[in-house]
Design a protein around this motif. Structure first.
Motif: not given
Length: 698
Positions: A675, A678-679
């Protein structure tokens, strides 16, 4: 600029074949890496998923009973059951439908039977006299044993009306017996030598001994009394006034939790230490536990069930507020008993037995128990606690993940706070201000720091840095202020230096010795006033968050520096030169032109550094003390998720709840890293797109 054309002979079949082979090889390796990550991800999910499977209850075989007399007690060891009836017949019955063994006839016929908490010993009331009986399995053969002989013994106080039994150790028992003359406590062994204590109670409604035999709970009306027992005396520890008159008393495995059943339902009580010693406190009332039901408890886990003649069966766990399983079975249930491992339930109806298979391997494990505060036995309040093992077999494992999550985020965030200013400042100076000749030496030297193994950094932090920080704690806390003040003062005084000392790009050669001197003085001077500041603090732990953050920050500096410096150095030189040509100062050019252009790369460097800090293991393992706690400040220990996996995975039994929860921690780390990356990539792409638009407009 000359143009060099590629000769025609270089564009042959061999070169094209090599290009195709290389392209396919690189593509195959990339796909293989992606498949490997997906395989790891789904394997972790496969290991973790059984933790959250709901308990189930499946009726199995039913068999008819030869003895039609009502049962006083039944037992279940998984493969065989035993039954003692009102006619005085004691019989082992195989649960697979095979013929039963020969019956043992008890004379006179018993009128009541109670068992110890481990279900290994039975106490029979033979018309007022007592007899100990043990159902055992030896070499696959079921046998009845009489540990004190097959002759009942009579109490001098008179015929026994009610009784309770506890096994103290091998060959020693404690019995609480109610007679017309009051309540008596007997401690006896295989030598039949009894030690009797008479309690000053004229009337007792309910009473029960703890599994260890050290406590006795008695109720008279709505008054509950707790007695502390030993071989010589019984001391009244406390008296509680209840809101309802108890209908029955039960104790869960471990002897800490008392269950009181009344008209409103079943309440859980356990002792909490106070100024006057341990005192019982009501913890919770189990939801949907009211009604005319009977209670049975497991012998190895803190699980109990309620059942009624209507066939309604409910399963409860000590840490859950309500039933974890409810089933409507056939009516007419008279008796029920768990198997030792809790994987089956033996139910008796009139003239028949039914075996019910239970799938309830982890009754205390729920998603709520990982994240919410749980009130554990003997704790003063609900809290996040991780303590997976202990010395006692009846220990209640505590699997709250919150202390490790909090510890991971605290260590990673504080390490990033230490590393980010140093790494970014070094990257900006190296990429924009430092002389090229000096940069060729400094940049590889800092990058070489990243090759230092984290286990070496953790070892140095735990054995050398931690005690020195404790001694110079005041200086360490003052160091950021003194260094910042020194830098500002050097900036003001640099204009007064001779011109030959002010060579652009080489200021660091003068500044580093000065900052080193300021650092040494800041750390040394406070020790003259207070030798070891850590010893003066009441809750100071030598291996704490500060030590771990400093060590991990040192490990993050090379990573963030390298990525940020490359991002700054890759900004087109024309932008900086144009800004300088328009009259901007080098600092203005850096902050308003170069940094916005490199913001995508700098942000990616910070996110990658944060991901590295979250997954760091050895530094946190060796420099934090590994104390799982959700509270605590800068000078308290902590435990991270990764360090917890490294510590406890070798001792976790394969397939156990402990084992699967550790894999859940690994899955959380993997998801968190994915996560964050990805961010970071999405934000980096947006920043790059914005920068490209500004460049096109310019």
């Amino acid at each position: 600029m000359s143009v060099n054309h590629i000769p025609v002979q270089f564009s042959d079949r061999r070169r094209r074949a090599i290009d195709r082979l290389t392209r396919r090889l690189v593509t195959s390796c990339g796909i293989a890496i992606l498949l490997l990550m997906l395989l790891l991800f789904f394997w972790l999910i496969w290991v973790v998923t059984p933790l959250f499977s709901a308990p189930s209850m499946q009726p199995a075989n039913t068999q008819q009973l030869w003895d039609r007399a009502p049962a006083l007690a039944i037992g279940n060891d998984g493969s065989n059951g035993w039954r003692i009836s009102t006619s005085g017949t004691a019989r082992f019955i195989p649960l697979n439908g095979q013929p039963a063994d020969h019956a043992l006839t008890l004379t006179p016929a018993p009128r009541d039977v109670v068992s110890s908490a481990d279900r290994q010993t039975l106490l029979l009331n033979l018309q007022g006299d007592l007899l100990l009986l043990q159902p055992t399995m030896q070499s696959g053969e079921a046998q009845w044993r009489f540990p004190l002989g097959d002759k009942p013994f009579h109490l001098p106080q008179g015929a026994v009306k009610k009784m309770s039994l506890a096994s103290l150790n091998q060959g020693q028992w404690r019995i609480a017996a109610l007679t017309e003359n009051g309540l008596s406590i007997l401690t006896l062994g295989t030598d039949r030598q009894a030690n009797a204590i008479n309690l000053p109670l004229s009337h007792v409604d309910q009473f029960i001994l703890s599994p260890q035999g050290d406590l006795l709970y008695t109720s008279e009306g709505n008054v509950l009394r707790v007695w502390q027992l030993d071989n010589q005396q019984a001391l009244l520890r406390e008296t509680q006034t209840l809101s309802q008159v108890p209908q029955s008393l039960h104790i869960l495995t471990g002897g800490k939790t008392l269950l009181i059943q009344d008209e409103t339902g079943i309440t859980q009580w356990f002792a909490i230490a106070g100024e006057q010693g341990p005192r019982l406190h009501q913890i919770r009332t189990f939801e949907h536990s009211a009604g005319n039901t009977l209670i049975i408890t497991e012998s190895q886990r803190r699980v109990f069930a309620t059942y009624s003649e209507t066939g309604r069966v409910k399963l409860f766990a000590s840490k859950q507020n309500g039933p974890i399983l409810q089933r409507q079975l056939e009516p007419g249930i008279l008796h029920a008993q768990f198997s030792p491992s809790g994987n089956s339930l033996l139910i008796e109806r009139k003239g028949s037995w039914q075996t019910v298979k239970l799938d309830n391997p982890w009754p205390d494990v729920t998603w709520r128990s990982f994240w919410q505060k749980i009130w554990y036995e003997n704790y003063p309040k609900a809290d996040w606690v991780w303590q997976s093992t202990a010395a006692g077999d009846s220990y209640q494992a505590k699997f709250s993940i919150m202390p490790m999550v909090v510890g991971t985020l605290k260590a990673a965030s504080l390490a990033l706070v230490f590393a980010t200013p140093l790494a970014l400042a070094a990257a900006m100076y190296t990429a924009w201000f430092m002389a090229p000749g000096l940069r060729r030496w400094v940049k590889p030297a800092i990058e070489m720091m990243g090759a230092l193994p984290s286990v070496v950094i953790g070892l140095i932090a735990g054995l050398w840095l931690a005690p020195h920080i404790s001694q110079a704690l005041i200086g360490v806390l003052l160091l950021p202020l003194t260094l910042a003040a020194s830098l500002l003062l050097c900036g003001v005084l640099s204009a007064r230096l001779p011109a030959r000392w002010r060579q652009p790009g080489r200021e660091v050669l003068l500044l580093l010795p000065l900052l080193l001197l300021v650092t040494l003085l800041t750390l040394w001077l406070p020790t003259l006033v207070m030798r070891d500041a850590g010893e003066w603090m009441p809750h100071y732990e030598q291996r704490n968050l500060l030590v771990a953050a400093l060590a991990m920050g040192f490990a993050l500096v090379p990573l963030i520096f390298t990525l940020a410096e490359d991002a700054l150095f890759s900004v087109p030189a024309q932008l900086g030169q144009g800004s300088l040509a328009l009259g901007a100062t080098p600092w203005q050019t850096l902050t308003r032109v170069v940094l916005p252009g490199a913001s995508a790369g700098i942000f990616a460097a910070l996110m990658i550094g944060f991901g590295r800090a979250v997954g760091e293991t050895m530094i946190l393992l060796m420099a934090t003390g590994n104390t799982p706690q959700s509270e605590g400040g800068l000078f308290s220990g902590l435990r991270a998720l990764s360090a917890n996996i490294a510590i406890e995975m070798p001792e976790a039994a394969v397939g156990s709840a402990h084992y699967r929860i550790l894999f859940l921690s690994a899955l959380m780390l993997l998801i968190f890293t994915l996560v964050i990356n990805t961010i970071a990539e999405l934000i980096r792409q947006r920043l790059r797109q914005r920068y490209s638009q500004h460049e096109e407009q310019a």
